[in-house]
Design a protein around this motif. Structure first.
Motif, mmCIF file in Angstrom:
data_model
loop_
_atom_site.group_PDB
_atom_site.id
_atom_site.type_symbol
_atom_site.label_atom_id
_atom_site.label_comp_id
_atom_site.label_asym_id
_atom_site.label_seq_id
_atom_site.Cartn_x
_atom_site.Cartn_y
_atom_site.Cartn_z
ATOM 1 N N MET A 310 -15.511 -15.314 73.220
ATOM 2 C CA MET A 310 -14.763 -15.815 74.659
ATOM 3 C C MET A 310 -13.859 -16.196 74.343
ATOM 4 N N TYR A 311 -13.758 -17.263 74.128
ATOM 5 C CA TYR A 311 -12.357 -18.628 73.696
ATOM 6 C C TYR A 311 -11.523 -18.422 72.098
ATOM 7 N N ASP A 312 -11.868 -17.639 71.156
ATOM 8 C CA ASP A 312 -11.346 -18.426 69.655
ATOM 9 C C ASP A 312 -11.849 -19.778 69.685
ATOM 10 N N ALA A 313 -12.856 -20.081 69.700
ATOM 11 C CA ALA A 313 -12.723 -21.845 69.672
ATOM 12 C C ALA A 313 -13.142 -21.552 68.341
ATOM 13 N N TYR A 314 -13.039 -23.229 67.855
ATOM 14 C CA TYR A 314 -13.964 -23.207 66.311
ATOM 15 C C TYR A 314 -14.747 -24.770 66.706
ATOM 16 N N HIS A 315 -15.839 -23.760 66.202
ATOM 17 C CA HIS A 315 -17.092 -25.213 65.619
ATOM 18 C C HIS A 315 -16.838 -25.680 63.909
ATOM 19 N N GLU A 316 -16.880 -26.410 63.913
ATOM 20 C CA GLU A 316 -17.479 -26.557 62.380
ATOM 21 C C GLU A 316 -19.256 -26.752 62.211
ATOM 22 N N ILE A 317 -19.154 -25.382 61.107
ATOM 23 C CA ILE A 317 -20.107 -25.502 60.409
ATOM 24 C C ILE A 317 -20.847 -26.475 58.810
ATOM 25 N N SER A 321 -29.813 -28.066 55.098
ATOM 26 C CA SER A 321 -30.679 -28.036 53.937
ATOM 27 C C SER A 321 -29.929 -28.519 52.970
ATOM 28 N N ASN A 322 -28.820 -28.398 52.364
ATOM 29 C CA ASN A 322 -28.067 -28.304 51.116
ATOM 30 C C ASN A 322 -27.330 -28.977 50.982
ATOM 31 N N PRO A 323 -26.483 -30.412 51.597
ATOM 32 C CA PRO A 323 -25.320 -30.753 51.255
ATOM 33 C C PRO A 323 -24.726 -31.342 49.687
ATOM 34 N N ALA A 324 -25.617 -31.153 48.878
ATOM 35 C CA ALA A 324 -25.142 -31.321 47.861
ATOM 36 C C ALA A 324 -25.102 -29.755 47.500
ATOM 37 N N GLY A 325 -25.026 -29.052 47.573
ATOM 38 C CA GLY A 325 -24.493 -27.452 47.161
ATOM 39 C C GLY A 325 -23.096 -27.374 46.531
ATOM 40 N N GLU A 326 -22.504 -26.362 45.194
ATOM 41 C CA GLU A 326 -21.878 -26.399 45.626
ATOM 42 C C GLU A 326 -20.948 -25.103 46.054
ATOM 43 N N LYS A 327 -19.589 -25.337 46.726
ATOM 44 C CA LYS A 327 -19.140 -25.183 48.210
ATOM 45 C C LYS A 327 -19.129 -23.661 47.575
ATOM 46 N N GLN A 328 -18.949 -22.505 48.439
ATOM 47 C CA GLN A 328 -18.844 -20.939 48.851
ATOM 48 C C GLN A 328 -17.981 -20.843 49.523
ATOM 49 N N THR A 329 -17.418 -19.443 49.661
ATOM 50 C CA THR A 329 -16.651 -19.358 51.427
ATOM 51 C C THR A 329 -18.074 -18.065 52.280
ATOM 52 N N TYR A 330 -18.322 -18.302 53.124
ATOM 53 C CA TYR A 330 -18.857 -17.309 54.311
ATOM 54 C C TYR A 330 -18.579 -17.596 54.613
ATOM 55 N N SER A 331 -18.897 -15.903 56.077
ATOM 56 C CA SER A 331 -18.424 -16.074 57.582
ATOM 57 C C SER A 331 -19.981 -15.809 58.076
ATOM 58 N N VAL A 332 -20.117 -16.650 58.746
ATOM 59 C CA VAL A 332 -22.011 -17.208 59.965
ATOM 60 C C VAL A 332 -21.601 -16.552 61.063
ATOM 61 N N VAL A 333 -22.308 -15.126 61.003
ATOM 62 C CA VAL A 333 -22.667 -14.105 62.476
ATOM 63 C C VAL A 333 -23.900 -14.474 62.417
ATOM 64 N N SER A 347 -16.074 -22.766 53.907
ATOM 65 C CA SER A 347 -16.398 -23.339 53.223
ATOM 66 C C SER A 347 -17.516 -24.333 53.344
ATOM 67 N N LEU A 348 -18.960 -23.549 52.763
ATOM 68 C CA LEU A 348 -19.952 -24.447 52.747
ATOM 69 C C LEU A 348 -20.427 -24.963 51.780
ATOM 70 N N ASN A 349 -21.577 -26.022 51.492
ATOM 71 C CA ASN A 349 -22.351 -25.802 50.630
ATOM 72 C C ASN A 349 -22.742 -24.463 50.256
ATOM 73 N N GLU A 350 -24.039 -24.279 49.172
ATOM 74 C CA GLU A 350 -24.180 -22.830 49.130
ATOM 75 C C GLU A 350 -25.222 -22.766 49.619
ATOM 76 N N VAL A 351 -25.218 -21.730 50.433
ATOM 77 C CA VAL A 351 -26.416 -21.118 51.750
ATOM 78 C C VAL A 351 -27.181 -20.332 51.188
ATOM 79 N N ARG A 352 -28.670 -20.536 51.395
ATOM 80 C CA ARG A 352 -29.952 -19.673 51.193
ATOM 81 C C ARG A 352 -30.547 -19.022 52.189
ATOM 82 N N PRO A 353 -31.223 -18.557 52.076
ATOM 83 C CA PRO A 353 -32.280 -17.467 53.595
ATOM 84 C C PRO A 353 -33.289 -18.940 53.492
#
Length: 418
Positions: A310-317, A321-333, A347-353
């Motif tokens: 609605m506002y193009d607002a930015y929320h840090e994500i 669960s995996n704070p030490a994982g290798e950084k990768q680039t994702y789009s969260v939907v 740029s998030l620590n590796e995300v897994r299902p």
């Protein structure tokens, strides 16, 4: 939300433990952060009679309202049901300021019957107040100062084309109605919008109110609304509340000397008090690799947090669960049948299902703007107070979705007609 030994915690409570106990998605609020923000505002405005009125629309849960009341905060509301929420939370009617916009006169009468104070938003409403109540009901008057400042145009409310308030150029019309019915005017109010970076916008609005105040000798308060900017990402600019307090306090004390007596200085913060207190915890359903982008699909969306769309607002994500994982680039939907991107190219620590992600700064206009779109239920809410998590709203169920629906059996109706 703090990191301690690679664990994300709120007041020492592990957010993953709360996710396990209360389920996902889940709104979690930190009471300590709210109390800290209240203290910051109170400390910034020394030497004046300050009244802080929490803008309930930001987060209207009754337990949050009770926390505000316990800290000496009054409340500002925009609907009759917000009035009822405030009364349920224990506020006295005299602590409730009602600032509606374009509501029916029937709602105005309903609200006044509950004993609250009213800010008048239009000349027709001022005329109605005079015709209906004469000199029996004191009012505040919301002024549109013709100031276009703040963030997204959707949250700018003080410019000349805004629906909010009575234009400063209608000063003579306001006075004529007030004098015709001897309406007691006890306050002047402005709210020019949100996300101001410095004190200048408030000082511009102050000059407008200081000038109009000479028309009304019996004022009890001047209300400057709110709009303090909070930081949504690292390096983001936020309102310097100390500077704001110093400049506005000096200007207000000078005004009081010229006015001949001391009156209340009021602010109505919503986002400033609760935004940083809240996180939305969500579960990762799927990690979907497309040729050009890797999507992280979560069990939430614009039905729970509409601000990004609605506002193009930015929320840090963050991936809790995996704070030490290798950084990768994702789009969260999200999982809604609309484009409901919560964050592009993060740029998030590796995300897994099965991972849990946390969306920060979700305390304001998160749950309060949520919906049941796609027939999805709304999440539970938890308040962490003195190191203990309290469930303050249960998760909705399918039964909640259909509770007020009335089913008509059309096949039976057709057979009857035959």
């Amino acid at each position: 939300m703090q990191i301690n030994q690679n664990r994300y915690q709120i007041q020492g409570v592990d957010v993953l433990a709360m996710a396990e106990e209360f389920g996902l998605p889940l709104y979690v609020y930190d009471a300590d952060k709210i109390i800290e923000k209240i203290g910051t505002l109170q400390a910034a405005f020394q030497g004046v009679t300050l009244k802080i009125k929490y803008a309930a629309k930001a987060l209207t849960n009754v337990s949050i309202l009770k926390l505000m009341r316990s800290r000496g905060i009054d409340i500002e509301v925009v609907s009759v049901n917000e009035i009822r929420m405030a009364l349920l939370a224990g506020f006295d009617s005299g602590q409730i300021m009602y600032t509606p916009s374009g509501v029916s006169f029937a709602e105005i009468q309903e609200a006044l019957a509950l004993g609250v104070r009213l800010n008048v938003d239009s000349l027709p409403l001022l005329e109605f107040m005079g015709q209906t109540y004469g000199s029996r009901k004191p009012v505040g008057i919301r002024i549109n100062p013709h100031i276009a400042e703040g963030g997204n145009i959707k949250i700018q409310t003080g410019h000349a084309d805004s629906k909010f308030g009575i234009s400063m150029e209608q000063r003579s019309e306001i006075r004529a109605i007030v004098e015709r019915y001897s309406i007691p005017v006890v306050g002047l109010h402005i709210h020019t919008g949100s996300d101001f970076k410095n004190a200048d916008a408030f000082l511009k609005g102050a000059d407008v109110l200081f000038e109009l105040a000479s028309d009304y000798p019996d004022l009890e308060f001047l209300d400057f609304g709110s709009g303090f900017k909070v930081a949504y990402r690292e390096g983001d600019h936020s309102t310097d509340v100390v500077e704001l307090g110093r400049k506005v306090t000096t200007a207000f004390r000078n005004f009081c000397r010229n006015y001949g007596r001391e009156i209340e200085l009021c602010f109505e913060p919503g986002k400033f008090l609760v935004s940083e207190s809240g996180v939305l915890l969500v579960n990762v359903n799927v990690v979907k690799q497309n040729p050009n982008r890797t999507f992280v699909g979560v069990d939430s969306g614009l039905n729970h947090l509409i601000r990004p769309m609605m506002y193009d607002a930015y929320h840090e994500i963050v991936n809790v669960s995996n704070p030490a994982g290798e950084k990768q680039t994702y789009s969260v939907v999200g999982y809604i049948c609309e484009t409901d991107t919560l964050g592009w190219d993060r740029s998030l620590n590796e995300v897994r299902p099965g991972d849990v992600l946390a969306l920060k700064n979700a305390g304001a206009y998160g749950f309060s703007m949520s919906s049941n779109y796609n027939s999805r239920v709304r999440p539970a809410e938890v308040l962490v107070y003195e190191g203990k998590p309290y469930l303050i709203r249960r998760r909705e169920t399918f039964e909640d979705l259909v509770r007020n629906q009335i089913e008509v059996d059309f096949e039976e109706e057709i057979s009857i007609k035959k």
